[in-house]
Design an enzyme around this catalytic site. Sequence first.
Site, PDB file in Angstrom:
ATOM      1  N   ASN A   1       0.869  -1.162   0.000  1.00  0.00           N
ATOM      2  CA  ASN A   1       0.000   0.000   0.000  1.00  0.00           C
ATOM      3  C   ASN A   1       0.916   1.225   0.000  1.00  0.00           C
ATOM      4  OD1 ASN A   1       0.659   0.748   2.752  1.00  0.00           O
ATOM      5  ND2 ASN A   1      -0.872  -0.730   3.473  1.00  0.00           N
ATOM      6  N   ARG A   2       0.344   2.400  -0.109  1.00  0.00           N
ATOM      7  CA  ARG A   2       1.201   3.588  -0.241  1.00  0.00           C
ATOM      8  C   ARG A   2       2.043   3.839   0.997  1.00  0.00           C
ATOM      9  NH1 ARG A   2      -3.591   7.874  -1.192  1.00  0.00           N
ATOM     10  NH2 ARG A   2      -4.827   7.304   0.608  1.00  0.00           N
TER      11      ARG A   2
ATOM     12  N   GLU B   1       3.302   1.479   3.055  1.00  0.00           N
ATOM     13  CA  GLU B   1       4.398   0.504   3.005  1.00  0.00           C
ATOM     14  C   GLU B   1       5.451   0.922   1.990  1.00  0.00           C
ATOM     15  OE1 GLU B   1       1.810  -3.473   4.207  1.00  0.00           O
ATOM     16  OE2 GLU B   1       1.832  -2.786   2.117  1.00  0.00           O
TER      17      GLU B   1
ATOM     18  N   ASP C   1      -5.393  -7.824   1.026  1.00  0.00           N
ATOM     19  CA  ASP C   1      -5.387  -9.278   0.860  1.00  0.00           C
ATOM     20  C   ASP C   1      -6.272  -9.684  -0.317  1.00  0.00           C
ATOM     21  OD1 ASP C   1      -3.722  -9.587   3.105  1.00  0.00           O
ATOM     22  OD2 ASP C   1      -5.435  -9.718   4.455  1.00  0.00           O
TER      23      ASP C   1
END
Length: 151
Positions: free
Chosen positions: A33-34, A36, A101
Amino acid sequence: MISDARAAGRPVLVDPKGSDWSRYRGATVITPNRNELAQVIGTWTSEAQLSERTQALRRSLDFDTLLVTRSEDGMSLFDREGQLDIAAEAREVFDVTGAGDTVIATLAVMLASGLAVRDAMPIANRAAGIVVGKFGTATVGYDELFARRSS
């Protein structure tokens, strides 16, 4: 394990954790995601800077594709062809639990079915849009995912 899987012709999809992504070197698809991604490349101040840093990371770690989930801003895919952005499909967001997920699971199924990542991306985006419109950890079924939409 990644190199063995790739040598056997199997795609490897990774939902990365932490800031040391060198352990994922050679993965087919990595789906941060952004937040991470920012842990690894730092914050960016423009789309051009995001693209430059992400492509450099992708090349340096030999990822075929880096697919960034960006919440209400949709998804951005980075590969050898460049960058592909798609808008989020959620109409109402009740719970984002499991959205990432759902994205990687849907991509895995679509790749196993023979689709290319760029073709699987909109389907994964649609699946995420469906699950965030439900309360709690939710699933998406085939009929929901591929139902004709009136809008």
